[in-house]
Scaffold this motif. Structure first.
Motif, PDB file in Angstrom:
ATOM      1  N   GLU A 189       0.845  -1.188   0.000  1.00 34.76           N
ATOM      2  CA  GLU A 189       0.000   0.000   0.000  1.00 34.76           C
ATOM      3  C   GLU A 189       0.880   1.238   0.000  1.00 34.76           C
ATOM      4  N   ASN A 190       0.724   2.063  -1.021  1.00 37.19           N
ATOM      5  CA  ASN A 190       1.468   3.330  -1.112  1.00 37.19           C
ATOM      6  C   ASN A 190       2.976   3.165  -0.920  1.00 37.19           C
ATOM      7  N   GLY A 191       3.540   2.148  -1.536  1.00 40.94           N
ATOM      8  CA  GLY A 191       4.979   1.950  -1.488  1.00 40.94           C
ATOM      9  C   GLY A 191       5.499   1.265  -0.231  1.00 40.94           C
ATOM     10  N   THR A 192       4.610   0.890   0.699  1.00 41.28           N
ATOM     11  CA  THR A 192       5.031   0.140   1.880  1.00 41.28           C
ATOM     12  C   THR A 192       4.284  -1.190   1.913  1.00 41.28           C
ATOM     13  N   PHE A 193       4.732  -2.080   2.781  1.00 42.23           N
ATOM     14  CA  PHE A 193       4.101  -3.383   2.909  1.00 42.23           C
ATOM     15  C   PHE A 193       3.387  -3.442   4.252  1.00 42.23           C
ATOM     16  N   VAL A 194       2.164  -3.964   4.239  1.00 44.25           N
ATOM     17  CA  VAL A 194       1.295  -3.919   5.408  1.00 44.25           C
ATOM     18  C   VAL A 194       0.777  -5.318   5.728  1.00 44.25           C
ATOM     19  N   ILE A 195       0.761  -5.622   7.021  1.00 43.40           N
ATOM     20  CA  ILE A 195       0.090  -6.826   7.521  1.00 43.40           C
ATOM     21  C   ILE A 195      -1.048  -6.337   8.398  1.00 43.40           C
ATOM     22  N   GLU A 196      -2.277  -6.696   8.060  1.00 37.93           N
ATOM     23  CA  GLU A 196      -3.428  -6.265   8.851  1.00 37.93           C
ATOM     24  C   GLU A 196      -3.580  -7.137  10.078  1.00 37.93           C
ATOM     25  N   ILE A 197      -3.785  -6.479  11.219  1.00 34.36           N
ATOM     26  CA  ILE A 197      -4.038  -7.176  12.473  1.00 34.36           C
ATOM     27  C   ILE A 197      -5.548  -7.361  12.598  1.00 34.36           C
ATOM     28  N   PRO A 198      -6.027  -8.588  12.819  1.00 33.28           N
ATOM     29  CA  PRO A 198      -7.476  -8.776  12.975  1.00 33.28           C
ATOM     30  C   PRO A 198      -7.999  -7.960  14.159  1.00 33.28           C
ATOM     31  N   SER A 199      -9.151  -7.336  13.988  1.00 33.40           N
ATOM     32  CA  SER A 199      -9.718  -6.514  15.056  1.00 33.40           C
ATOM     33  C   SER A 199      -9.975  -7.322  16.322  1.00 33.40           C
ATOM     34  N   SER A 200     -10.197  -8.632  16.175  1.00 31.59           N
ATOM     35  CA  SER A 200     -10.440  -9.473  17.358  1.00 31.59           C
ATOM     36  C   SER A 200      -9.229  -9.517  18.286  1.00 31.59           C
ATOM     37  N   GLU A 201      -8.022  -9.326  17.749  1.00 36.91           N
ATOM     38  CA  GLU A 201      -6.822  -9.328  18.583  1.00 36.91           C
ATOM     39  C   GLU A 201      -6.805  -8.127  19.521  1.00 36.91           C
ATOM     40  N   ILE A 202      -7.322  -7.000  19.062  1.00 37.06           N
ATOM     41  CA  ILE A 202      -7.427  -5.802  19.894  1.00 37.06           C
ATOM     42  C   ILE A 202      -8.618  -5.946  20.845  1.00 37.06           C
ATOM     43  N   LYS A 203      -9.735  -6.380  20.294  1.00 41.58           N
ATOM     44  CA  LYS A 203     -10.972  -6.516  21.068  1.00 41.58           C
ATOM     45  C   LYS A 203     -10.793  -7.453  22.264  1.00 41.58           C
ATOM     46  N   HIS A 204     -10.058  -8.546  22.085  1.00 40.04           N
ATOM     47  CA  HIS A 204      -9.875  -9.530  23.152  1.00 40.04           C
ATOM     48  C   HIS A 204      -8.640  -9.259  24.014  1.00 40.04           C
ATOM     49  N   GLY A 205      -7.944  -8.147  23.734  1.00 40.68           N
ATOM     50  CA  GLY A 205      -6.825  -7.759  24.582  1.00 40.68           C
ATOM     51  C   GLY A 205      -5.514  -8.468  24.313  1.00 40.68           C
ATOM     52  N   ALA A 206      -5.429  -9.231  23.234  1.00 40.85           N
ATOM     53  CA  ALA A 206      -4.165  -9.891  22.910  1.00 40.85           C
ATOM     54  C   ALA A 206      -3.111  -8.856  22.514  1.00 40.85           C
ATOM     55  N   LEU A 207      -3.546  -7.787  21.843  1.00 44.22           N
ATOM     56  CA  LEU A 207      -2.665  -6.704  21.407  1.00 44.22           C
ATOM     57  C   LEU A 207      -3.326  -5.371  21.755  1.00 44.22           C
TER      58      LEU A 207
END
Length: 144
Positions: free
Chosen positions: A19-37
């Motif tokens: 994306e826009n000249g960089t490489f991105v790994i999307e973090i699943p929203s469940s990882e934030i929602k459940h407090g893992a990240l």
């Protein structure tokens, strides 16, 4: 077989996107929602080849991995066994009112009668591929 450290906060499958000249790994929203990240925190990232056995694992939150048994588990199957006794931390309550804990690799353990933040000792009664059901054998002493 890939060995997974107990300090692992999360494990999920994602594609690398450009994306826009960089490489991105999307973090699943469940990882934030459940407090893992947590948003705005820095994490060390390890990448596993998609052909490894780790591909079939689900999100993980082993911040509370306290197992009293010394059972080792195949990384492709459930990380608990029927009859196993372990300490868990209840993270949330499910639709049926049962406590929900996560153990290794984000594996869900359902504990009737438990509430968020309880830390009971449970006995695993029934193990399925993606979820286990447990009963409390020793209540969280803080709840008394």
């Amino acid at each position: 077989m890939v060995e997974i450290s107990d300090s692992l906060c999360s494990l999920f499958t994602a594609k690398i996107k450009k994306e826009n000249g960089t490489f991105v790994i999307e973090i699943p929203s469940s990882e934030i929602k459940h407090g893992a990240l947590t948003v705005d925190e820095t994490y060390r990232i390890a990448l596993l080849d998609s052909s490894s056995e780790a591909e079939s694992t689900s999100p993980q939150s082993p911040r509370h991995p306290a197992s009293q048994g010394s059972t080792s588990h195949d990384s492709s199957g459930p990380p608990v066994d029927e009859g196993e006794v372990r300490d868990v931390t209840i993270e949330t309550v499910g639709d049926q009112g049962d406590g929900i804990a996560k153990v290794e690799r984000g594996y869900v353990v359902i504990v009737p009668g438990a509430q968020p933040d309880d830390e009971p000792t449970v006995e695993i009664e029934q193990v399925q591929e993606n979820v286990a059901f447990a009963s409390i054998v020793d209540s969280d002493p803080r709840a008394l």
